[in-house]
Design a protein around this motif. Structure first.
Motif, mmCIF file in Angstrom:
data_model
loop_
_atom_site.group_PDB
_atom_site.id
_atom_site.type_symbol
_atom_site.label_atom_id
_atom_site.label_comp_id
_atom_site.label_asym_id
_atom_site.label_seq_id
_atom_site.Cartn_x
_atom_site.Cartn_y
_atom_site.Cartn_z
ATOM 1 N N LEU A 103 0.825 -1.225 0.000
ATOM 2 C CA LEU A 103 0.000 0.000 0.000
ATOM 3 C C LEU A 103 0.855 1.271 0.000
ATOM 4 O O LEU A 103 0.639 2.197 -0.782
ATOM 5 N N LEU A 104 1.830 1.295 0.906
ATOM 6 C CA LEU A 104 2.652 2.499 1.079
ATOM 7 C C LEU A 104 3.434 2.832 -0.183
ATOM 8 O O LEU A 104 3.644 3.996 -0.513
ATOM 9 N N HIS A 111 -3.039 1.747 -5.919
ATOM 10 C CA HIS A 111 -3.139 2.193 -4.538
ATOM 11 C C HIS A 111 -4.591 2.227 -4.068
ATOM 12 O O HIS A 111 -4.910 1.801 -2.953
ATOM 13 N N ARG A 115 -6.019 0.269 -0.917
ATOM 14 C CA ARG A 115 -6.445 1.109 0.212
ATOM 15 C C ARG A 115 -7.873 0.770 0.641
ATOM 16 O O ARG A 115 -8.188 0.770 1.827
ATOM 17 N N ASP A 250 0.998 -3.499 6.801
ATOM 18 C CA ASP A 250 0.312 -2.217 6.946
ATOM 19 C C ASP A 250 -0.392 -2.091 8.296
ATOM 20 O O ASP A 250 -0.638 -0.982 8.767
ATOM 21 N N PRO A 254 3.127 0.062 11.023
ATOM 22 C CA PRO A 254 2.924 1.476 11.373
ATOM 23 C C PRO A 254 1.959 1.745 12.512
ATOM 24 O O PRO A 254 1.752 2.891 12.867
ATOM 25 N N THR A 258 4.358 4.574 16.171
ATOM 26 C CA THR A 258 3.829 5.898 15.820
ATOM 27 C C THR A 258 2.877 6.386 16.918
ATOM 28 O O THR A 258 3.053 7.471 17.470
ATOM 29 N N PHE A 304 9.795 10.695 5.119
ATOM 30 C CA PHE A 304 9.765 9.600 4.146
ATOM 31 C C PHE A 304 10.337 10.215 2.873
ATOM 32 O O PHE A 304 10.682 11.395 2.856
ATOM 33 N N ARG A 306 10.214 10.299 -1.731
ATOM 34 C CA ARG A 306 9.474 9.978 -2.949
ATOM 35 C C ARG A 306 10.461 9.883 -4.108
ATOM 36 O O ARG A 306 11.481 10.587 -4.133
ATOM 37 N N GLY A 357 1.837 15.682 9.924
ATOM 38 C CA GLY A 357 2.314 14.550 10.729
ATOM 39 C C GLY A 357 1.666 13.225 10.356
ATOM 40 O O GLY A 357 2.223 12.157 10.614
ATOM 41 N N PHE A 358 0.478 13.281 9.763
ATOM 42 C CA PHE A 358 -0.154 12.068 9.239
ATOM 43 C C PHE A 358 -0.021 12.018 7.720
ATOM 44 O O PHE A 358 -0.739 11.261 7.045
ATOM 45 N N GLY A 359 0.875 12.823 7.157
ATOM 46 C CA GLY A 359 0.989 12.905 5.707
ATOM 47 C C GLY A 359 -0.156 13.743 5.148
ATOM 48 O O GLY A 359 -0.824 14.487 5.891
ATOM 49 N N HIS A 363 -1.821 9.191 0.295
ATOM 50 C CA HIS A 363 -1.285 8.245 1.292
ATOM 51 C C HIS A 363 -1.493 8.714 2.728
ATOM 52 O O HIS A 363 -0.894 8.162 3.638
ATOM 53 N N CYS A 365 -2.315 9.052 6.368
ATOM 54 C CA CYS A 365 -2.379 7.887 7.260
ATOM 55 C C CYS A 365 -3.769 7.257 7.333
ATOM 56 O O CYS A 365 -4.731 7.890 7.770
ATOM 57 N N VAL A 366 -3.844 6.004 6.967
ATOM 58 C CA VAL A 366 -5.118 5.287 6.969
ATOM 59 C C VAL A 366 -5.530 4.939 8.410
ATOM 60 O O VAL A 366 -6.703 4.681 8.677
#
Ligand code: HEM
Length: 413
Positions: A103-104, A111, A115, A250, A254, A258, A304, A306, A357-359, A363, A365-366
């Motif tokens: 997923l990440l 994706h 997801r 997944d 994470p 976290t 992270f 890319r 902080g959660f992106g 992407h 954070c799920v």
């Protein structure tokens, strides 16, 4: 069987394209290092220097670009066609190869398919049935530690919900589960560039992958658990079954450190800023905002990366296809261009929900709703019982991309 030992690419992509860069408009370059122990323990002076150098900076030490400011990090997170996750989000080729297709490390449309499966038990609606249980567990553990008067937030309080409830909901086999707290930080160490921490972590992550491939399989998983739901989705033809073991990561990787680090950091911040604790004690409805502010300022995931999938221009600098850009969430969240008084913890800050902080974007954070629920339940239970946290001992952990505290002894009054 796992292809964990599949040989890594022999030549680092970043090194290859660095040679091609010679005649291009140059980004400011810097010899600053982000992954030394000193820089990891206190990254903020380095981040500030990078932000002052420009919106995109070339890092000699890693052969990668870095985006240190808020606007560009957020822009990159929204622009997956250029800043691709499918090309890997870690800073080394070995790990990017291993995570490929999960997923990440995927882009739309792949994706979106993955997801849909992973987020099923994590939507606000799905989580609402958990709230009562999470609240009851939080009240019980807080009651217990507060009665002791002095306790280590890092070992006695913060891990409780992620380790007990979440592990059970994921429904992994008991055997090996106790290793999860070693596997999770090792997983994140492997997101850094190759250094001593990364190479030490590879074999540990290898164990986690082995566990995913051998233990997290139908027949060994709890029926109805989140992990089994991934296999059920494969049975219905929603996803390719060969991807299932990779998707186990997944929930395993994470969801622990976290949330644990975010909880410890929040309590540490309240111990250092008692006036802010008074504000939330007086108005617990401010807790969601306070949690955002704690995650903004401490950012449990600091960075992270890319893969640059197309030639791209940023502030007059060309980022060539094939290069890699580090997205510094932790620096973006302290960017003085975006946040007034960025280094100060203020639970009343406006717009704090826009932290990265959660992106952000595809992407984002799920698991963020689950993390928020767990942290809120603990802090809410504390507001009813604790007037003051007195910090007695504190020791930071060192990890290539995680920021957090591994010992935080407080006495409560
Ligand atoms: C305070 C706690 C947490 C923080 C700070 C955090 C942070 C993040 C960040 C920054 C990303 C974005 C990665 C990117 O853009 O490449 C992310 C994605 C993700 N997080 Fe979290 N996370 C937390 C809790 C959780 C929990 C509890 C779970 C699982 C139950 C989880 C599962 C995931 C997954 C699976 C992704 C990948 C999403 C995707 O690629 O679409 N996280 N997280």
């Amino acid at each position: 069987m796992t292809d964990w030992r599949r040989p890594a690419l022999q030549v680092s992509r970043s090194r290859v394209w660095k040679c091609r860069r010679i005649n291009m408009p140059r980004a400011p370059s810097s010899s600053l290092e982000l992954f030394t122990t000193d820089a990891l323990l206190d990254p903020f002076p380095v981040y500030r220097k990078l932000r002052d150098l420009g919106p995109v900076v070339w890092l000699d030490a890693y052969g990668m670009f870095v985006l240190p400011r808020y606007a560009e990090v957020r822009g990159a997170l929204e622009n997956w066609e250029v800043f691709s996750s499918a090309g890997g989000v870690t800073m080394n080729d070995e790990m990017n190869e291993k995570l490929k297709g999960g997923l990440l490390c995927s882009d739309p449309p792949n994706h979106e398919t993955l997801r849909k499966v992973i987020e099923r038990p994590l939507t606000p609606k799905a989580l609402s049935s958990l709230r009562e249980r999470v609240t009851a567990e939080a009240e019980a553990i807080v009651e217990k530690v507060v009665a002791k008067g002095t306790f280590d937030v890092a070992s006695e309080l913060a891990p409780h919900l992620p380790v007990s409830i979440v592990s059970e909901l994921v429904g992994l086999p008991e055997e090996g589960r106790e290793r999860m707290l070693d596997w999770a930080p090792a997983n994140f160490d492997c997101f850094g560039p190759i250094n001593a921490r990364t190479t030490a972590a590879f074999p540990v992550v290898g164990e986690m992958v082995h566990y995913a491939f051998t233990q997290c399989v139908p027949g060994k998983l709890k029926p109805g658990g989140w992990a089994q739901m991934i296999w059920d989705a494969a049975d219905r033809g929603e996803i390719d079954p060969t991807i299932c073991p990779f998707l186990m990561n997944d929930y395993m990787g994470p969801s622990l450190d976290t949330t644990i680090f975010a909880t410890i950091s929040a309590i540490w911040l309240f111990a250092r800023h008692p006036a802010e604790w008074d504000i939330v004690r007086g108005n617990p409805a401010l807790l969601p905002q306070a949690i955002n502010e704690a995650i903004r300022i401490e950012s449990p995931i600091q960075a992270f990366s890319r893969y640059v999938a197309k030639d791209h221009e940023m502030d007059g600098v060309r980022l060539p296809k094939g290069s890699r850009a580090i997205l510094l969430f932790g620096s973006a969240n302290r960017d003085e261009r975006r946040w007034d008084d960025a280094d100060h913890f203020q639970v009343n800050r406006r717009g704090t929900n826009e932290h990265l902080g959660f992106g952000f974007g595809e992407h984002q954070c799920v698991g963020n709703n689950l993390a928020r629920m767990e942290i809120r339940a603990l802090l809410s239970a504390l507001t009813k019982r604790v007037k003051r946290f007195e910090l007695l001992e504190m020791e930071r952990g060192v990890n290539n991309v995680l920021r957090g505290i591994r010992k935080c002894v407080v006495s409560v009054h």
